[in-house]
Enzyme design. Sequence first.
Site, PDB file in Angstrom:
ATOM      1  N   ASN A 112      13.501   4.365   4.595  1.00 57.33           N
ATOM      2  CA  ASN A 112      13.107   3.413   4.592  1.00 57.33           C
ATOM      3  C   ASN A 112      11.499   3.608   5.798  1.00 57.33           C
ATOM      4  O   ASN A 112      11.844   4.901   5.793  1.00 57.33           O
ATOM      5  CB  ASN A 112      13.561   2.350   5.844  1.00 57.33           C
ATOM      6  CG  ASN A 112      12.731   1.137   6.555  1.00 57.33           C
ATOM      7  OD1 ASN A 112      11.406   0.684   5.154  1.00 57.33           O
ATOM      8  ND2 ASN A 112      12.645   1.095   8.223  1.00 57.33           N
ATOM      9  N   SER A 165       1.109  -0.946  -0.099  1.00 59.42           N
ATOM     10  CA  SER A 165       0.292   0.049  -0.052  1.00 59.42           C
ATOM     11  C   SER A 165       1.434   1.617  -0.042  1.00 59.42           C
ATOM     12  O   SER A 165       0.787   2.432  -0.697  1.00 59.42           O
ATOM     13  CB  SER A 165      -1.000   0.333   0.728  1.00 59.42           C
ATOM     14  OG  SER A 165      -0.373   0.477   2.452  1.00 59.42           O
ATOM     15  N   HIS A 174       9.075   3.774   9.019  1.00 58.68           N
ATOM     16  CA  HIS A 174       9.061   2.722   9.957  1.00 58.68           C
ATOM     17  C   HIS A 174       7.127   2.918  10.528  1.00 58.68           C
ATOM     18  O   HIS A 174       7.541   3.992  10.688  1.00 58.68           O
ATOM     19  CB  HIS A 174       9.975   2.271  10.780  1.00 58.68           C
ATOM     20  CG  HIS A 174       9.663   2.000  11.903  1.00 58.68           C
ATOM     21  ND1 HIS A 174      10.341   0.122  12.522  1.00 58.68           N
ATOM     22  CD2 HIS A 174       9.364   1.807  13.511  1.00 58.68           C
ATOM     23  CE1 HIS A 174       9.965  -0.159  13.316  1.00 58.68           C
ATOM     24  NE2 HIS A 174       9.739   0.681  14.184  1.00 58.68           N
TER      25      HIS A 174
END
Length: 199
Positions: free
Chosen positions: A110, A15, A112
């Site tokens: 990234n 997503s 998180h």
Amino acid sequence: MNKKRVAVLISGRGSNMMALIEAAKAKDYPAEIVLVLSNRPDAAGLTRAQDAGIATVAIDHRPFGEDREAFEHALDDELRRHRVDLVCLAGFMRLLTSWFIGRWRGRLLNIHPALLPQFKGLHTHRRALEGGAKRHGATVHFVVEESDSGPIIRQESVPVLDDDTEETLAARVLSIEHRIYPEALRMVAEGHARFAPGT
Ligand code: GRF
């Protein structure tokens, strides 16, 4: 505009990957998604990327066994073949070695699902609830050798409600993930967020 060429690395539903693909459709967005790469050939996100007209590659990590670097060499080859400038990890469930991280330092992002440095690692929503957190959230950061620890590019919080379950909290956090990842990628692609070790 000289758009940055971006690869998104996934392992699952994708997503966040879709949020990046959607954002990159805008004419003035400074990055284009040129490749979606998965370590799981059956990742649902691969089909979604293909439907969106994006090139996809699956490199199954399992045949490489313990040899993480050999797997990463295969990844790296694909990234170079597609002339990738920036790599976005989006639910990519493999730990990366210092070889790969060093090679892409400052160009590897990234997301998180927590307010780092709180709740590094897995099961962040459960841990936030168990810990009685009043606010929780998501963070986009540059990747360094220590997991979930690199310089923060963008972070946003949401309230934790009294009747939250892991699922309701995850959904609230996910909706901000889909906003801040494209924002963070824009900042990096435009040179407004740069990797500075130790920040
Ligand atoms: C997201 O919660 C992301 O923060 C975490 O893994 C999940 C991936 O979800 N790293 P999706 O595949 O992007 O839907």
